[in-house]
Design an enzyme around this catalytic site. Structure first.
Site, PDB file in Angstrom:
ATOM      1  CG  HIS A   1      64.518  81.001   0.553  1.00 54.52           C
ATOM      2  ND1 HIS A   1      63.944  81.877   1.453  1.00 54.52           N
ATOM      3  CD2 HIS A   1      63.610  79.978   0.873  1.00 54.52           C
ATOM      4  CE1 HIS A   1      63.132  81.640   2.245  1.00 54.52           C
ATOM      5  NE2 HIS A   1      62.941  80.233   1.770  1.00 54.52           N
TER       6      HIS A   1
HETATM    7  C1  T46 Z   1      60.705  79.258   3.814  1.00 52.53           C
HETATM    8  C2  T46 Z   1      59.446  80.408   3.787  1.00 52.53           C
HETATM    9  C3  T46 Z   1      58.295  79.879   3.319  1.00 52.53           C
HETATM   10  C4  T46 Z   1      65.045  79.984  12.054  1.00 52.53           C
HETATM   11  O1  T46 Z   1      65.882  80.350  12.981  1.00 52.53           O
HETATM   12  N1  T46 Z   1      64.300  79.090  12.412  1.00 52.53           N
HETATM   13  C5  T46 Z   1      63.392  78.492  11.336  1.00 52.53           C
HETATM   14  O2  T46 Z   1      62.991  77.443  11.433  1.00 52.53           O
HETATM   15  C6  T46 Z   1      62.940  79.453  10.370  1.00 52.53           C
HETATM   16  C7  T46 Z   1      62.107  79.329   9.130  1.00 52.53           C
HETATM   17  C8  T46 Z   1      63.743  80.528  10.158  1.00 52.53           C
HETATM   18  N2  T46 Z   1      64.782  80.984  10.934  1.00 52.53           N
HETATM   19  C9  T46 Z   1      65.536  82.230  11.138  1.00 52.53           C
HETATM   20  C10 T46 Z   1      66.559  82.490   9.963  1.00 52.53           C
HETATM   21  C11 T46 Z   1      66.288  84.062   9.736  1.00 52.53           C
HETATM   22  O3  T46 Z   1      67.295  84.559  10.744  1.00 52.53           O
HETATM   23  O4  T46 Z   1      64.442  83.179  11.208  1.00 52.53           O
HETATM   24  C12 T46 Z   1      65.008  84.575  10.534  1.00 52.53           C
HETATM   25  C13 T46 Z   1      64.079  84.692   9.345  1.00 52.53           C
HETATM   26  O5  T46 Z   1      64.017  83.674   8.205  1.00 52.53           O
HETATM   27  P1  T46 Z   1      63.823  83.840   6.713  1.00 52.53           P
HETATM   28  O6  T46 Z   1      64.534  85.466   6.496  1.00 52.53           O
HETATM   29  O7  T46 Z   1      64.354  82.669   5.957  1.00 52.53           O
HETATM   30  O8  T46 Z   1      62.195  84.233   6.582  1.00 52.53           O
HETATM   31  P2  T46 Z   1      61.512  83.822   5.194  1.00 52.53           P
HETATM   32  O9  T46 Z   1      60.118  84.305   5.541  1.00 52.53           O
HETATM   33  O10 T46 Z   1      62.289  84.471   3.939  1.00 52.53           O
HETATM   34  O11 T46 Z   1      61.438  82.396   4.487  1.00 52.53           O
HETATM   35  C14 T46 Z   1      60.873  81.437   5.707  1.00 52.53           C
HETATM   36  C15 T46 Z   1      61.654  80.348   5.885  1.00 52.53           C
HETATM   37  O12 T46 Z   1      62.916  80.609   6.271  1.00 52.53           O
HETATM   38  C16 T46 Z   1      61.890  79.381   4.373  1.00 52.53           C
HETATM   39  O13 T46 Z   1      62.560  78.142   4.773  1.00 52.53           O
HETATM   40  O14 T46 Z   1      60.537  78.438   2.894  1.00 52.53           O
HETATM   41  O15 T46 Z   1      59.583  81.086   5.001  1.00 52.53           O
END
Ligand code: T46
Length: 132
Positions: free
Chosen positions: A50
């Site tokens: 993303h």
């Molecule tokens: C990024 C990369 C480097 C939250 O509720 N609060 C938060 O602060 C974050 C970061 C995530 N979440 C929830 C949203 C999803 O349900 O945690 C779950 C996993 O998040 P996501 O699938 O977006 O995780 P990554 O590892 O793909 O991405 C993360 C960050 O979300 C993103 O901002 O830049 O790490």
């Protein structure tokens, strides 16, 4: 110009070991409103895929390593985050994290609270936004 903006975090080490301090608007170019960390990533799992509209972030592997891919819609570059004093600015680039080591702890400092509306999770939409 390279997409990889690395910060070499000063290591305040002595005979007891190492310490790295990060100060907002001093060590890094934004105010820190949120800190999160990713660990226990399963083998062969990649994360990210993303871009963010507004959010600024700095990522550091404080343990282990992973590979960060950054993409501005025209070029794509990769960097290994493999040291607790090596940090990369993610900015508004499309980013993916691959090849997590079992012991990887990826620490991320973020300029804004969590907001799902700030995410662009579709690569074609990201291309449309950056080509505007
Ligand atoms: C990024 C990369 C480097 C939250 O509720 N609060 C938060 O602060 C974050 C970061 C995530 N979440 C929830 C949203 C999803 O349900 O945690 C779950 C996993 O998040 P996501 O699938 O977006 O995780 P990554 O590892 O793909 O991405 C993360 C960050 O979300 C993103 O901002 O830049 O790490």
């Amino acid at each position: 110009m390279s997409l990889i903006q690395l910060l070499d975090l000063p290591e305040l080490g002595d005979e007891r070991g190492s310490l790295v301090a990060i100060e907002e608007l001093k060590t890094i170019p934004f105010q820190i409103k949120r800190v999160y960390y990713i660990y226990g990533t399963q083998e062969k799992v990649a994360r990210g895929f993303h871009a963010h509209k507004k959010l600024q972030q700095l990522a550091i592997c404080v343990a282990g390593k992973c590979k960060m891919i950054l993409d501005d819609g025209t070029q794509r570059e990769e960097v290994w985050l493999d040291s607790p004093n090596k940090a990369v600015l993610i900015g508004n680039l499309w980013h993916e994290m691959h090849d997590f080591s079992q012991d990887c702890v990826l620490l991320v400092l973020a300029s804004e609270p969590y907001d799902e509306a700030d995410y662009i999770r579709d690569y074609q939409e990201f291309l449309r936004v950056v080509k505007l």
